[in-house]
Design a protein around this motif. Structure first.
Motif, mmCIF file in Angstrom:
data_model
loop_
_atom_site.group_PDB
_atom_site.id
_atom_site.type_symbol
_atom_site.label_atom_id
_atom_site.label_comp_id
_atom_site.label_asym_id
_atom_site.label_seq_id
_atom_site.Cartn_x
_atom_site.Cartn_y
_atom_site.Cartn_z
ATOM 1 N N ARG A 267 -79.580 -67.229 -51.161
ATOM 2 C CA ARG A 267 -80.462 -68.392 -51.263
ATOM 3 C C ARG A 267 -81.599 -68.147 -52.250
ATOM 4 O O ARG A 267 -82.242 -69.071 -52.709
ATOM 5 C CB ARG A 267 -81.010 -68.776 -49.885
ATOM 6 N N TYR A 268 -81.840 -66.860 -52.573
ATOM 7 C CA TYR A 268 -82.962 -66.521 -53.455
ATOM 8 C C TYR A 268 -82.544 -65.959 -54.811
ATOM 9 O O TYR A 268 -83.401 -65.696 -55.649
ATOM 10 C CB TYR A 268 -83.858 -65.475 -52.778
ATOM 11 N N PHE A 269 -81.239 -65.805 -55.018
ATOM 12 C CA PHE A 269 -80.823 -65.054 -56.204
ATOM 13 C C PHE A 269 -79.489 -65.561 -56.730
ATOM 14 O O PHE A 269 -78.658 -66.083 -55.982
ATOM 15 C CB PHE A 269 -80.701 -63.567 -55.834
ATOM 16 N N PHE A 311 -91.865 -61.933 -60.953
ATOM 17 C CA PHE A 311 -90.771 -62.717 -60.397
ATOM 18 C C PHE A 311 -90.935 -62.726 -58.882
ATOM 19 O O PHE A 311 -90.791 -61.693 -58.230
ATOM 20 C CB PHE A 311 -89.417 -62.117 -60.780
ATOM 21 N N ASN A 312 -91.256 -63.882 -58.337
ATOM 22 C CA ASN A 312 -91.480 -64.009 -56.900
ATOM 23 C C ASN A 312 -90.205 -64.417 -56.162
ATOM 24 O O ASN A 312 -89.225 -64.850 -56.777
ATOM 25 C CB ASN A 312 -92.577 -65.045 -56.623
ATOM 26 N N CYS A 326 -82.362 -60.478 -52.810
ATOM 27 C CA CYS A 326 -83.338 -60.915 -53.801
ATOM 28 C C CYS A 326 -83.904 -59.695 -54.530
ATOM 29 O O CYS A 326 -83.884 -58.583 -54.012
ATOM 30 C CB CYS A 326 -84.459 -61.689 -53.108
ATOM 31 N N ILE A 327 -84.389 -59.927 -55.750
ATOM 32 C CA ILE A 327 -85.111 -58.898 -56.503
ATOM 33 C C ILE A 327 -86.411 -59.532 -56.982
ATOM 34 O O ILE A 327 -86.397 -60.605 -57.577
ATOM 35 C CB ILE A 327 -84.310 -58.403 -57.716
ATOM 36 N N THR A 328 -87.517 -58.881 -56.687
ATOM 37 C CA THR A 328 -88.808 -59.411 -57.133
ATOM 38 C C THR A 328 -89.578 -58.353 -57.908
ATOM 39 O O THR A 328 -89.391 -57.157 -57.714
ATOM 40 C CB THR A 328 -89.665 -59.892 -55.954
ATOM 41 N N ILE A 329 -90.453 -58.825 -58.792
ATOM 42 C CA ILE A 329 -91.340 -57.939 -59.537
ATOM 43 C C ILE A 329 -92.726 -58.564 -59.528
ATOM 44 O O ILE A 329 -92.906 -59.714 -59.928
ATOM 45 C CB ILE A 329 -90.860 -57.759 -60.994
#
Length: 330
Positions: A267-269, A311-312, A326-329
């Protein structure tokens, strides 16, 4: 008079012997898939609990895991927990904001107990390794070598090359047997072979010279195993610090492999979001291949990482059956 058979009791938390219920040499394909999926779920839940405990005012020293194991509540739950005989009946650990410290410790003990009863990290690695045999589709590096042998990389393979394999399970895979690389450093969190260095990539000392860097880094089915989306972003950034400068057309590449649901059912990626992140880190996608269960990428690095990358976590696709990868930065 015949001797009575003594029923072996489950080993206690202080016993060094694991309560293995699986013979790693006789794993069937369905078993390997079940073990790998379950182990990932357990590790993810364990990370969530420890994160929640860190945010609470607990008196337990979370930096010393032995301190957690000495907790009486933990010990009772650990020793009393019994895993389900069928994977379909596995315990579902619901971790939400309503749980207090005692409840979190109880769930943590159950997770640790289940991991031990299923054979621990050795069984997981055995399942992963067997899943990469030629009889079960071959190891993921086969696709990498196939791509490197195309005309696109012909001129880049003429010099002496080195590689770093993160999460290496076998020193006899296609990377090792291709004769493309003059030297290969293989690392894994729990090495099962003397040719594989037991090391956490996130704790590996940063290179101080160009000679300590690598022409290629292989990160196959590792990033998805990192327990949080923030840490996955940190890992990608750290990888750039280990790649050689791509000046004068030198090989400076990343081979990445993820389970297909990470980009097809999150759902996030998705793949577009992955490419956004990778482009900001200086990576250009040269190849992509989607198999039935995994996706492969070969990225070339241009040596330039954008400043102030952010990246949220944001919902991209709705649906109750989607996963939360998900991957966030930040």
């Amino acid at each position: 008079m015949a001797k009575k058979k003594v029923k072996k009791s489950l080993s206690s938390i202080t016993n060094d012997k694991n309560r293995n219920i699986i013979n790693p040499k006789s794993l069937k394909p369905q078993q390997t898939r079940q073990i790998i999926r379950r182990f990932h779920v357990l590790q993810k839940n364990k990370h969530s609990i420890i994160t929640k405990l860190q945010k609470s005012n607990t008196s337990i020293d979370l930096d010393n895991y032995d301190d957690i194991k000495q907790n009486k509540i933990y010990q009772v739950e650990f020793n009393n927990f019994k895993i389900a005989k069928k994977h379909a009946n596995n315990e579902i650990y619901k971790i939400d904001v309503t749980l207090n410290e005692i409840e979190l410790i109880k769930i943590l003990a159950k997770i640790d107990s289940e991991i031990e009863q299923r054979g621990g990290i050795k069984i997981y690695q055995s399942a992963s390794n067997q899943g990469q045999t030629n009889k079960r589709g071959g190891d993921s590096s086969k696709k990498l070598i196939e791509w490197l042998k195309t005309s696109k990389y012909e001129t880049k393979l003429k010099e002496d090359l080195n590689a770093l394999e993160i999460g290496c399970l076998s020193p006899y895979n296609n990377i090792s047997t291709s004769k493309i690389f003059k030297s290969i450093i293989r690392i894994d969190l729990n090495s099962q072979d003397p040719l594989i260095l037991q090391q956490n990539f996130m704790e590996r000392p940063l290179p101080t010279t160009e000679n300590e860097k690598f022409n290629l880094i292989s990160c196959s089915l590792v990033l998805n195993f990192v327990p949080s989306h923030e840490k996955r972003g940190e890992m990608l950034i750290r990888i750039t610090k280990f790649l050689k400068s791509p000046n004068k057309g030198k090989l400076s590449s990343l081979f990445l492999v993820l389970p297909l649901p990470c980009i097809k059912n999150s759902r996030y990626f998705d793949n577009d979001k992955l490419l956004e992140i990778m482009n900001s880190l200086g990576f250009k996608q040269n190849y992509i291949y989607e198999a039935k269960k995994v996706a492969y990428w070969l990225f070339d690095w241009n040596g330039k990482v954008s400043k102030n990358i952010k990246f949220n976590k944001k919902e991209l696709h709705s649906g109750s059956t989607r996963n939360n990868f998900c991957i966030t930065i930040n």
